[in-house]
Scaffold this motif. Structure first.
Motif, PDB file in Angstrom:
ATOM      1  N   THR A 271       0.850  -1.182   0.000  1.00  0.00           N
ATOM      2  CA  THR A 271       0.000   0.000   0.000  1.00  0.00           C
ATOM      3  C   THR A 271       0.890   1.238   0.000  1.00  0.00           C
ATOM      4  O   THR A 271       2.114   1.142  -0.160  1.00  0.00           O
ATOM      5  CB  THR A 271      -0.951  -0.007   1.214  1.00  0.00           C
ATOM      6  OG1 THR A 271      -1.895   1.062   1.093  1.00  0.00           O
ATOM      7  CG2 THR A 271      -0.185   0.126   2.528  1.00  0.00           C
ATOM      8  N   GLN A 272       0.282   2.405   0.158  1.00  0.00           N
ATOM      9  CA  GLN A 272       1.017   3.662   0.139  1.00  0.00           C
ATOM     10  C   GLN A 272       0.814   4.395   1.462  1.00  0.00           C
ATOM     11  O   GLN A 272      -0.266   4.322   2.068  1.00  0.00           O
ATOM     12  CB  GLN A 272       0.556   4.551  -1.027  1.00  0.00           C
ATOM     13  CG  GLN A 272       0.539   3.853  -2.369  1.00  0.00           C
ATOM     14  CD  GLN A 272       1.879   3.303  -2.775  1.00  0.00           C
ATOM     15  OE1 GLN A 272       2.920   3.938  -2.584  1.00  0.00           O
ATOM     16  NE2 GLN A 272       1.894   2.086  -3.333  1.00  0.00           N
ATOM     17  N   SER A 273       1.826   5.117   1.880  1.00  0.00           N
ATOM     18  CA  SER A 273       1.779   5.781   3.187  1.00  0.00           C
ATOM     19  C   SER A 273       0.647   6.807   3.274  1.00  0.00           C
ATOM     20  O   SER A 273       0.146   7.092   4.364  1.00  0.00           O
ATOM     21  CB  SER A 273       3.120   6.469   3.476  1.00  0.00           C
ATOM     22  OG  SER A 273       3.383   7.485   2.510  1.00  0.00           O
ATOM     23  N   ILE A 274       0.219   7.364   2.129  1.00  0.00           N
ATOM     24  CA  ILE A 274      -0.821   8.398   2.163  1.00  0.00           C
ATOM     25  C   ILE A 274      -2.226   7.807   2.272  1.00  0.00           C
ATOM     26  O   ILE A 274      -3.187   8.550   2.528  1.00  0.00           O
ATOM     27  CB  ILE A 274      -0.753   9.300   0.914  1.00  0.00           C
ATOM     28  CG1 ILE A 274      -0.999   8.485  -0.363  1.00  0.00           C
ATOM     29  CG2 ILE A 274       0.558  10.038   0.853  1.00  0.00           C
ATOM     30  CD1 ILE A 274      -1.144   9.353  -1.605  1.00  0.00           C
ATOM     31  N   PRO A 294      10.442   4.178  -1.082  1.00  0.00           N
ATOM     32  CA  PRO A 294      10.084   5.370  -1.863  1.00  0.00           C
ATOM     33  C   PRO A 294      10.110   5.041  -3.346  1.00  0.00           C
ATOM     34  O   PRO A 294      10.975   4.293  -3.817  1.00  0.00           O
ATOM     35  CB  PRO A 294      11.178   6.376  -1.494  1.00  0.00           C
ATOM     36  CG  PRO A 294      11.744   5.876  -0.201  1.00  0.00           C
ATOM     37  CD  PRO A 294      11.649   4.376  -0.277  1.00  0.00           C
ATOM     38  N   HIS A 295       9.171   5.595  -4.097  1.00  0.00           N
ATOM     39  CA  HIS A 295       9.140   5.335  -5.533  1.00  0.00           C
ATOM     40  C   HIS A 295       8.372   6.451  -6.243  1.00  0.00           C
ATOM     41  O   HIS A 295       7.643   7.232  -5.617  1.00  0.00           O
ATOM     42  CB  HIS A 295       8.492   3.973  -5.825  1.00  0.00           C
ATOM     43  CG  HIS A 295       7.039   3.886  -5.391  1.00  0.00           C
ATOM     44  ND1 HIS A 295       5.992   3.945  -6.274  1.00  0.00           N
ATOM     45  CD2 HIS A 295       6.485   3.753  -4.164  1.00  0.00           C
ATOM     46  CE1 HIS A 295       4.851   3.848  -5.599  1.00  0.00           C
ATOM     47  NE2 HIS A 295       5.119   3.730  -4.322  1.00  0.00           N
ATOM     48  N   ARG A 296       8.558   6.494  -7.551  1.00  0.00           N
ATOM     49  CA  ARG A 296       7.860   7.463  -8.395  1.00  0.00           C
ATOM     50  C   ARG A 296       6.851   6.689  -9.227  1.00  0.00           C
ATOM     51  O   ARG A 296       7.209   5.892 -10.095  1.00  0.00           O
ATOM     52  CB  ARG A 296       8.840   8.199  -9.312  1.00  0.00           C
ATOM     53  CG  ARG A 296       8.199   9.164 -10.298  1.00  0.00           C
ATOM     54  CD  ARG A 296       7.768  10.443  -9.628  1.00  0.00           C
ATOM     55  NE  ARG A 296       7.110  11.358 -10.583  1.00  0.00           N
ATOM     56  CZ  ARG A 296       6.624  12.555 -10.245  1.00  0.00           C
ATOM     57  NH1 ARG A 296       6.748  12.994  -8.992  1.00  0.00           N
ATOM     58  NH2 ARG A 296       6.047  13.311 -11.145  1.00  0.00           N
ATOM     59  N   SER A 297       5.553   6.899  -8.944  1.00  0.00           N
ATOM     60  CA  SER A 297       4.514   6.184  -9.674  1.00  0.00           C
ATOM     61  C   SER A 297       3.254   7.037  -9.758  1.00  0.00           C
ATOM     62  O   SER A 297       3.002   7.884  -8.884  1.00  0.00           O
ATOM     63  CB  SER A 297       4.158   4.857  -8.980  1.00  0.00           C
ATOM     64  OG  SER A 297       5.276   4.013  -8.865  1.00  0.00           O
ATOM     65  N   PHE A 298       2.493   6.817 -10.814  1.00  0.00           N
ATOM     66  CA  PHE A 298       1.177   7.439 -10.996  1.00  0.00           C
ATOM     67  C   PHE A 298       1.249   8.967 -11.007  1.00  0.00           C
ATOM     68  O   PHE A 298       0.307   9.661 -10.631  1.00  0.00           O
ATOM     69  CB  PHE A 298       0.197   6.974  -9.913  1.00  0.00           C
ATOM     70  CG  PHE A 298       0.346   5.523  -9.539  1.00  0.00           C
ATOM     71  CD1 PHE A 298       0.422   4.540 -10.527  1.00  0.00           C
ATOM     72  CD2 PHE A 298       0.431   5.134  -8.214  1.00  0.00           C
ATOM     73  CE1 PHE A 298       0.576   3.196 -10.192  1.00  0.00           C
ATOM     74  CE2 PHE A 298       0.593   3.799  -7.872  1.00  0.00           C
ATOM     75  CZ  PHE A 298       0.667   2.833  -8.854  1.00  0.00           C
ATOM     76  N   GLY A 299       2.433   9.474 -11.402  1.00  0.00           N
ATOM     77  CA  GLY A 299       2.617  10.921 -11.508  1.00  0.00           C
ATOM     78  C   GLY A 299       3.033  11.593 -10.215  1.00  0.00           C
ATOM     79  O   GLY A 299       3.031  12.821 -10.137  1.00  0.00           O
ATOM     80  N   LEU A 302       5.930   8.798  -4.143  1.00  0.00           N
ATOM     81  CA  LEU A 302       5.161   8.091  -3.123  1.00  0.00           C
ATOM     82  C   LEU A 302       6.076   7.269  -2.228  1.00  0.00           C
ATOM     83  O   LEU A 302       7.242   7.037  -2.552  1.00  0.00           O
ATOM     84  CB  LEU A 302       4.126   7.171  -3.784  1.00  0.00           C
ATOM     85  CG  LEU A 302       3.086   7.849  -4.684  1.00  0.00           C
ATOM     86  CD1 LEU A 302       2.273   6.799  -5.437  1.00  0.00           C
ATOM     87  CD2 LEU A 302       2.180   8.765  -3.869  1.00  0.00           C
ATOM     88  N   ILE A 303       5.515   6.842  -1.109  1.00  0.00           N
ATOM     89  CA  ILE A 303       6.237   5.936  -0.210  1.00  0.00           C
ATOM     90  C   ILE A 303       5.428   4.651  -0.119  1.00  0.00           C
ATOM     91  O   ILE A 303       4.358   4.608   0.505  1.00  0.00           O
ATOM     92  CB  ILE A 303       6.427   6.551   1.189  1.00  0.00           C
ATOM     93  CG1 ILE A 303       7.239   7.847   1.080  1.00  0.00           C
ATOM     94  CG2 ILE A 303       7.121   5.554   2.125  1.00  0.00           C
ATOM     95  CD1 ILE A 303       7.401   8.572   2.399  1.00  0.00           C
ATOM     96  N   GLY A 304       5.932   3.601  -0.784  1.00  0.00           N
ATOM     97  CA  GLY A 304       5.262   2.323  -0.739  1.00  0.00           C
ATOM     98  C   GLY A 304       5.568   1.586   0.563  1.00  0.00           C
ATOM     99  O   GLY A 304       6.642   1.733   1.125  1.00  0.00           O
ATOM    100  N   GLU A 305       4.587   0.819   1.027  1.00  0.00           N
ATOM    101  CA  GLU A 305       4.765   0.084   2.283  1.00  0.00           C
ATOM    102  C   GLU A 305       4.317  -1.376   2.095  1.00  0.00           C
ATOM    103  O   GLU A 305       3.290  -1.635   1.486  1.00  0.00           O
ATOM    104  CB  GLU A 305       3.949   0.705   3.410  1.00  0.00           C
ATOM    105  CG  GLU A 305       4.381   2.111   3.761  1.00  0.00           C
ATOM    106  CD  GLU A 305       3.532   2.704   4.882  1.00  0.00           C
ATOM    107  OE1 GLU A 305       3.942   3.732   5.435  1.00  0.00           O
ATOM    108  OE2 GLU A 305       2.454   2.143   5.190  1.00  0.00           O
ATOM    109  N   THR A 306       5.079  -2.290   2.638  1.00  0.00           N
ATOM    110  CA  THR A 306       4.685  -3.703   2.686  1.00  0.00           C
ATOM    111  C   THR A 306       4.223  -4.041   4.087  1.00  0.00           C
ATOM    112  O   THR A 306       4.910  -3.717   5.076  1.00  0.00           O
ATOM    113  CB  THR A 306       5.873  -4.610   2.293  1.00  0.00           C
ATOM    114  OG1 THR A 306       6.293  -4.305   0.962  1.00  0.00           O
ATOM    115  CG2 THR A 306       5.448  -6.073   2.345  1.00  0.00           C
TER     116      THR A 306
END
Length: 311
Positions: A271-274, A294-299, A302-306
């Motif tokens: 999921t994403q931190s936001i 951290p990653h760049r996605s969907f414009g 973002l900070i992805g989380e597992t």
């Protein structure tokens, strides 16, 4: 409120007012009498309340219909003079009257009820295809949204069927663009996930659940096989029409119960931190945040989380 949201609000106001004008014309509220009867709409509502209550205090009828006491008093006087109702003083409070329909009043209501049901039936029969079903669903939604906030609608969960996958992709793309300004690449990712699910679907170890209110989809989630021992939650969504009803929690609980029944030892998800609401659901279900990326996605950056849950 931003100029864009203010313009949207003005459009919604205009749309609702236009619908009100249309519907009042459709049901004949603007006509002097209802369904070619001698009664106005308000008078017909008073008859309806008395018929279904078997009698009631005048103040109860006024409170139920939101009528001015003076206006209600004139209706009661007219009905009494026409022999449609009886009016008796309440012994415990001689300022109050108990109203009840006479035999003549019951006959008048029965004629009005038959005419009303006939008119509505004719309107439904004239609609093409599943128009009647769609009309009822739309009216039920209006009643639920504008009704008593304490009356929680019934939410049902079911497995997927034809047509659901398109809705899932469309709603994800629409809601995440509207609420987080994500670009269309996110919708593309959702389409890939859905296509892969349908292609490799293993009904013994995988599921998609759809949440519904009054036959309308308001939520979804997937549980898919990640490995022999690990399942993965994907595409958890609650539509705005279903928020605040615990739908997200129910969907995740369903995933957990199914994963246990299949013999999985762990559930993972990304999921994403936001996405604070989703993170709250996972945390309350016992999931643990195990990795950040951290990653760049969907414009956006973002900070992805597992997150993981040991079963």
């Amino acid at each position: 409120m931003s100029p864009h949201s203010k313009a949207e609000q003005e459009t919604r106001i205009d749309t609702i007012r236009r619908f009100n004008r249309f519907y009042t014309r459709k049901i004949g509220v603007l006509e002097q009498h209802l369904l070619e009867s001698p009664f106005t709409l308000t008078e017909a509502r008073v008859l309806f309340e008395l018929a279904h209550r078997g009698g009631a205090l005048a103040k109860e009828i006024g409170a139920e219909l939101g009528l001015d006491p003076g206006y209600l008093s004139r209706i009661v006087q007219d009905f009494t003079e026409q022999g449609l109702i009886t009016r008796k003083l309440v012994p415990s409070d001689r300022r109050q009257f108990e109203l009840a329909l006479t035999a003549k009043g019951k006959q008048a209501f029965s004629r009005l009820e038959r005419a009303s049901r006939q008119e509505v039936g004719n309107m439904i029969e004239a609609l093409p295809g599943d128009g009647g079903q769609r009309l009822v669903a739309a009216m039920t939604t209006i009643e639920r949204l504008l009704g008593d906030a304490d009356e929680r609608p019934e939410v049902t969960l079911r497995t997927h069927r034809p047509g659901d996958m398109g809705w899932i992709v469309q709603q994800h793309g629409l809601l995440y663009a509207r609420e987080y300004n994500w670009d269309i690449s996110f919708e593309g990712l959702c389409a890939e996930i859905v296509a892969q699910f349908l292609k490799d679907f293993d009904p013994a170890r995988e599921r998609c659940w759809i949440a519904e209110i009054d036959g309308r989809q308001v939520g979804s989630v997937f549980l898919v096989k990640h490995s022999d021992d690990v399942a993965k939650i994907r595409l958890l969504l609650t539509d705005p029409a279903g928020r605040g009803l615990g739908i997200g929690k129910r969907l995740v609980d369903e995933c957990i119960a199914f994963a246990r029944s299949c013999g999985y030892r762990k559930i993972t998800l990304w999921t994403q931190s936001i996405l604070l609401a989703a993170r709250g659901i996972y945390q309350s279900a016992g999931f643990v945040h195990v990795a950040t990326e951290p990653h760049r996605s969907f414009g956006h950056d973002l900070i992805g989380e597992t997150w993981e849950l040991a079963l």
